[in-house]
Design a protein around this motif. Structure first.
Motif, mmCIF file in Angstrom:
data_model
loop_
_atom_site.group_PDB
_atom_site.id
_atom_site.type_symbol
_atom_site.label_atom_id
_atom_site.label_comp_id
_atom_site.label_asym_id
_atom_site.label_seq_id
_atom_site.Cartn_x
_atom_site.Cartn_y
_atom_site.Cartn_z
ATOM 1 N N GLU A 1 80.708 52.133 19.690
ATOM 2 C CA GLU A 1 80.995 53.186 18.717
ATOM 3 C C GLU A 1 81.966 52.693 17.659
ATOM 4 O OE1 GLU A 1 83.004 57.693 18.692
ATOM 5 O OE2 GLU A 1 83.296 56.332 20.393
ATOM 6 N N HIS A 2 81.756 53.146 16.440
ATOM 7 C CA HIS A 2 82.723 52.944 15.361
ATOM 8 C C HIS A 2 82.927 54.249 14.604
ATOM 9 C CE1 HIS A 2 83.669 48.729 15.433
ATOM 10 N NE2 HIS A 2 82.414 48.350 15.334
ATOM 11 N N THR A 3 84.124 54.398 14.048
ATOM 12 C CA THR A 3 84.390 55.422 13.039
ATOM 13 C C THR A 3 84.209 54.772 11.677
ATOM 14 O OG1 THR A 3 85.934 56.710 14.387
ATOM 15 C CG2 THR A 3 86.177 56.876 12.000
ATOM 16 N N MET A 4 83.533 55.466 10.775
ATOM 17 C CA MET A 4 83.222 54.882 9.463
ATOM 18 C C MET A 4 83.279 55.952 8.380
ATOM 19 S SD MET A 4 79.249 54.386 10.446
ATOM 20 C CE MET A 4 79.809 54.040 12.118
ATOM 21 N N VAL A 5 83.298 55.490 7.131
ATOM 22 C CA VAL A 5 83.264 56.369 5.970
ATOM 23 C C VAL A 5 82.143 55.899 5.053
ATOM 24 C CG1 VAL A 5 84.487 57.140 3.905
ATOM 25 C CG2 VAL A 5 85.715 56.960 6.067
ATOM 26 N N CYS A 6 81.313 56.825 4.634
ATOM 27 C CA CYS A 6 80.277 56.517 3.639
ATOM 28 C C CYS A 6 80.955 56.321 2.278
ATOM 29 C CB CYS A 6 79.262 57.653 3.578
ATOM 30 S SG CYS A 6 77.897 57.386 2.425
ATOM 31 N N THR A 7 80.555 55.263 1.576
ATOM 32 C CA THR A 7 81.119 54.959 0.257
ATOM 33 C C THR A 7 80.016 54.932 -0.794
ATOM 34 O OG1 THR A 7 80.829 52.567 0.441
ATOM 35 C CG2 THR A 7 82.835 53.510 1.414
ATOM 36 N N ASP A 8 80.413 54.809 -2.049
ATOM 37 C CA ASP A 8 79.416 54.695 -3.121
ATOM 38 C C ASP A 8 78.506 53.496 -2.908
ATOM 39 O OD1 ASP A 8 80.335 56.923 -4.542
ATOM 40 O OD2 ASP A 8 81.875 55.736 -5.558
ATOM 41 N N GLU A 9 79.068 52.415 -2.341
ATOM 42 C CA GLU A 9 78.304 51.181 -2.153
ATOM 43 C C GLU A 9 77.596 51.124 -0.805
ATOM 44 O OE1 GLU A 9 81.636 51.184 -2.884
ATOM 45 O OE2 GLU A 9 81.290 51.031 -5.052
ATOM 46 N N GLY A 10 78.003 51.944 0.165
ATOM 47 C CA GLY A 10 77.408 51.868 1.491
ATOM 48 C C GLY A 10 78.326 52.440 2.546
ATOM 49 N N VAL A 11 79.087 51.562 3.245
ATOM 50 C CA VAL A 11 79.890 52.035 4.365
ATOM 51 C C VAL A 11 81.115 51.155 4.549
ATOM 52 C CG1 VAL A 11 78.554 50.668 6.033
ATOM 53 C CG2 VAL A 11 79.812 52.679 6.826
ATOM 54 N N ASP A 12 82.223 51.767 4.958
ATOM 55 C CA ASP A 12 83.408 51.068 5.441
ATOM 56 C C ASP A 12 83.580 51.412 6.915
ATOM 57 O OD1 ASP A 12 84.062 49.851 3.096
ATOM 58 O OD2 ASP A 12 85.725 51.196 2.578
ATOM 59 N N VAL A 13 83.530 50.394 7.757
ATOM 60 C CA VAL A 13 83.744 50.596 9.192
ATOM 61 C C VAL A 13 85.249 50.501 9.453
ATOM 62 C CG1 VAL A 13 83.227 49.750 11.507
ATOM 63 C CG2 VAL A 13 81.474 49.653 9.722
ATOM 64 N N LEU A 14 85.862 51.623 9.735
ATOM 65 C CA LEU A 14 87.325 51.693 9.792
ATOM 66 C C LEU A 14 87.894 51.184 11.117
ATOM 67 C CD1 LEU A 14 87.984 55.132 8.067
ATOM 68 C CD2 LEU A 14 87.634 52.880 7.039
ATOM 69 N N THR A 15 87.074 51.161 12.157
ATOM 70 C CA THR A 15 87.536 50.673 13.460
ATOM 71 C C THR A 15 87.035 49.249 13.710
ATOM 72 O OG1 THR A 15 85.657 51.876 14.399
ATOM 73 C CG2 THR A 15 87.824 52.896 14.616
ATOM 74 N N ALA A 16 86.757 48.508 12.638
ATOM 75 C CA ALA A 16 86.200 47.157 12.764
ATOM 76 C C ALA A 16 87.098 46.253 13.589
ATOM 77 C CB ALA A 16 85.987 46.553 11.374
ATOM 78 N N ARG A 17 86.479 45.259 14.215
ATOM 79 C CA ARG A 17 87.224 44.282 14.999
ATOM 80 C C ARG A 17 88.155 43.468 14.099
ATOM 81 N NH1 ARG A 17 85.525 43.047 19.962
ATOM 82 N NH2 ARG A 17 85.848 40.811 19.739
ATOM 83 N N LEU A 18 89.227 42.960 14.702
ATOM 84 C CA LEU A 18 90.249 42.188 13.996
ATOM 85 C C LEU A 18 90.208 40.734 14.460
ATOM 86 C CD1 LEU A 18 93.163 44.744 14.447
ATOM 87 C CD2 LEU A 18 91.673 44.488 12.448
ATOM 88 N N PRO A 19 90.829 39.816 13.711
ATOM 89 C CA PRO A 19 90.884 38.422 14.184
ATOM 90 C C PRO A 19 91.493 38.294 15.573
ATOM 91 C CG PRO A 19 91.532 38.529 11.883
ATOM 92 C CD PRO A 19 91.398 39.962 12.353
ATOM 93 N N SER A 20 92.364 39.233 15.941
ATOM 94 C CA SER A 20 93.007 39.182 17.260
ATOM 95 C C SER A 20 92.206 39.892 18.350
ATOM 96 C CB SER A 20 94.398 39.822 17.184
ATOM 97 O OG SER A 20 94.296 41.165 16.742
ATOM 98 N N SER A 21 91.072 40.516 17.991
ATOM 99 C CA SER A 21 90.289 41.247 18.998
ATOM 100 C C SER A 21 89.745 40.291 20.055
ATOM 101 C CB SER A 21 89.132 41.993 18.323
ATOM 102 O OG SER A 21 89.615 43.023 17.479
ATOM 103 N N PRO A 22 89.679 40.729 21.308
ATOM 104 C CA PRO A 22 89.286 39.824 22.400
ATOM 105 C C PRO A 22 87.873 39.274 22.226
ATOM 106 C CG PRO A 22 90.267 41.833 23.268
ATOM 107 C CD PRO A 22 90.049 42.064 21.807
ATOM 108 N N ARG A 23 87.746 37.965 22.447
ATOM 109 C CA ARG A 23 86.440 37.310 22.383
ATOM 110 C C ARG A 23 85.789 37.369 23.766
ATOM 111 N NH1 ARG A 23 86.042 32.427 18.156
ATOM 112 N NH2 ARG A 23 87.195 33.392 16.456
ATOM 113 N N VAL A 24 85.160 38.484 24.043
ATOM 114 C CA VAL A 24 84.465 38.662 25.312
ATOM 115 C C VAL A 24 83.010 39.015 25.019
ATOM 116 C CG1 VAL A 24 86.538 39.372 26.556
ATOM 117 C CG2 VAL A 24 85.146 41.098 25.419
ATOM 118 N N PHE A 25 82.144 38.776 25.987
ATOM 119 C CA PHE A 25 80.725 39.102 25.827
ATOM 120 C C PHE A 25 80.556 40.604 25.611
ATOM 121 C CE2 PHE A 25 76.557 40.262 27.365
ATOM 122 C CZ PHE A 25 75.755 39.267 26.871
ATOM 123 N N PRO A 26 79.695 41.062 24.687
ATOM 124 C CA PRO A 26 78.786 40.278 23.854
ATOM 125 C C PRO A 26 79.344 39.870 22.499
ATOM 126 C CG PRO A 26 78.292 42.597 23.575
ATOM 127 C CD PRO A 26 79.453 42.526 24.532
#
Length: 536
Positions: A484-509
């Motif tokens: 699941e993600h929280t997102m906002v519709c924009t003029d160009e498409g979408v901004d995924v506000l809960t997107a993963r960060l460089p520090s997010s755990p690298r686990v499968f998948p």
């Protein structure tokens, strides 16, 4: 006035400094070798090659112990009195202990540094010390030092954020040995009731409910700091503002400033789920994972949105194996081969931010191929739907896209639960069904904020609910996965506000099945920073 985020940031600075001081004090040439021998004797660790000393303590305790070390040295105390109390709190670790010691999915360089610290330890004259300092937000800061022939070296590397060790997460209170501060009971009556006995029920799969912790505080819930701004249901359990809002019928269009506040909120939610995922290891109990989520959100100044929402008794949902959603964190230890979904929502800055992820317990090789296939399909379904978010798209059309992809991969889509609008309210318009031929209203417009969260089953789509009134499971006992993600519709498409960060755990998948710390782009099954599968 300092915010929760300011306090957390300062605690990271303090922990980084105190860990370095602690390493310097313990690796003093007068006591280092004796400390090493004492730790090995206490742990019964056998041969001393390729094993480092590991010490972990909360920030406040680490500060106190470091001060005691310095004072005892200045006072000329005997060696044994200088390190005695600390040696008993240390463990001996090898390279294979990295996940148990400092967490899962850490960057490859940090994993390598931990392994090298262990591999280069040969005995009392040459060994490494790994110090992990726990923060009030339930993440840890880790520093590494080495002692060799009287010379102390402290690695400049700061592993942050890391997880509390699996050993530190062992519950102090258990159903078998409860303490007076935390009793253990079965949840009943949609969170309002508790029982000593498990209810009678025709369980659909192998999983059974376990008891949940029940504290002495308000309704047995984990306490929330006084300075945290609460939701309107925090005391009453009923979200009156949500029930009576016109936003149950119309979709709010966020302004730029409102979107910025929601994004700030979603970053806290992202940090909380990452903290929980790093701590998922065999033997860990979901009740402790819930505590990590609770502490992370409240330390940052937020309120865990699920807590007391219609009497839900915990701060996040943890759904294992055949549980589709709304699993109540309990005392059943996670085991190798499980799949587990973590669903986190934080309320802060006046907004709710909602996301969830399903991960494996243990290594990918510990989990059956069908379950790994399920996780991939569920993640693909989410991103195929996100790719359609733009002004003019009908919300109902997402269900067709999700259902087509799930069916093509021999999976099904749950119809009972949907994505939803989210802003100042936890749940509101629009409704976002994930199944085909639904009748959802509304078209997307710039400023609409909502979640997409398809629940994908290996078997049939139908669900039933356990007697606790919350836990939804597959009717045929098959496994279920969700992202699941929280997102906002924009003029160009979408901004995924809960997107993963460089520090997010690298686990499968979110990483290669063969090597969860593989930095080779060709080996990655997904775009690491988005979670989008490379094949899409």
């Amino acid at each position: 006035m300092k915010t929760g985020a300011d306090v957390v940031a300062q605690s990271i600075v303090d922990a980084t400094a105190i860990a370095e001081e602690f390493i310097g004090a313990l690796l003093d040439e007068d006591i280092a070798s004796a400390l090493y021998d004492a730790v090995f004797d206490a742990c019964g660790a056998g041969s001393k090659g390729k094993k480092a000393v590991f010490f972990e303590a909360p920030l406040a305790a680490a500060k106190t112990l470091c001060a005691v070390l310095k004072m005892s040295k200045a006072a000329g105390a005997p060696k044994e009195k200088r390190y005695g109390a600390i040696a008993g709190r240390c463990k001996v670790v090898c390279a294979a202990d990295v996940e148990d010691a400092i967490g899962c999915g850490l960057p490859k360089d940090d994993v390598v540094a931990f392994a090298e610290a262990c591999e280069t330890s040969t005995g009392g004259d040459a060994f490494s010390l790994i110090v992990s300092v726990g923060l009030p937000c339930s993440t840890n800061v880790v520093r590494i030092g080495s002692f060799s022939k009287g010379v102390v070296r402290i690695d400049e590397r700061v592993i942050d954020p890391a997880a509390p060790s699996a050993w530190a997460m062992a519950p102090k209170s258990t159903p078998e040995a409860p303490t007076k501060d935390a009793q253990w009971l079965y949840c009943t009556n949609k969170g309002k009731g508790r029982s000593e006995t498990m209810p009678e029920y025709s369980w659909t799969g192998d999983l059974r409910p376990a008891k949940i912790s029940h504290t002495e505080g308000f309704r047995g819930l984990l306490p929330v700091p006084e300075d945290v701004v609460r939701t309107d249901y925090a005391e009453t359990s009923r979200p009156i503002s949500e029930e009576q809002s016109r936003l149950q019928r119309i979709c709010k269009e966020l302004t730029a400033s409102e979107k910025a506040q929601l994004h700030k909120c979603c970053r806290v939610s992202r940090g909380a789920i990452d903290a929980v995922v790093r701590a998922i290891r065999p033997g860990v109990v979901p009740d402790e994972l819930d505590r990590i989520c609770h502490n992370y959100i409240t330390a940052h100044g937020g309120y865990p949105s699920p807590l007391n929402y219609y009497s839900f008794p915990k701060s996040c949902c943890i759904s294992v194996n055949e549980v589709i959603c709304h699993g109540i964190p309990d005392a059943r230890p996670l085991v190798k081969g499980d799949i587990v979904n973590i669903d986190v929502t934080a309320y802060i800055y006046g907004y709710h931010g909602d996301l969830n992820e399903t991960v494996l317990v243990g290594k990918p090789s510990d989990v059956d191929d069908k379950s790994k296939h399920l996780l991939k399909v569920a993640l693909e379904c989410l991103w195929l739907a996100i790719d359609q978010v733009k002004p003019g798209t009908r919300y109902r059309d997402l269900g067709n896209i999700i259902s087509t992809h799930a069916a093509k991969n021999n999976c099904s889509v749950v119809k009972t639960y949907c994505g939803h609008g989210i802003n100042e309210l936890f749940h509101c318009a629009p409704s976002v069904p994930h199944y085909a031929n639904n009748k959802a209203e509304h078209k997307m417009k710039p400023g609409h904020s909502f979640t997409i969260e398809p629940m994908i089953n290996l078997g049939e789509w139908r669900d039933v609910t356990w007697p606790d009134g919350w836990t939804a499971v597959t009717r045929d006992g098959s496994r279920s996965a969700q992202y699941e993600h929280t997102m906002v519709c924009t003029d160009e498409g979408v901004d995924v506000l809960t997107a993963r960060l460089p520090s997010s755990p690298r686990v499968f998948p979110f990483a290669s099945e063969n090597d969860e710390n593989d930095d080779d782009d060709e080996a990655q099954s997904v775009d690491y920073l988005t979670g989008r599968l490379a094949a899409l």
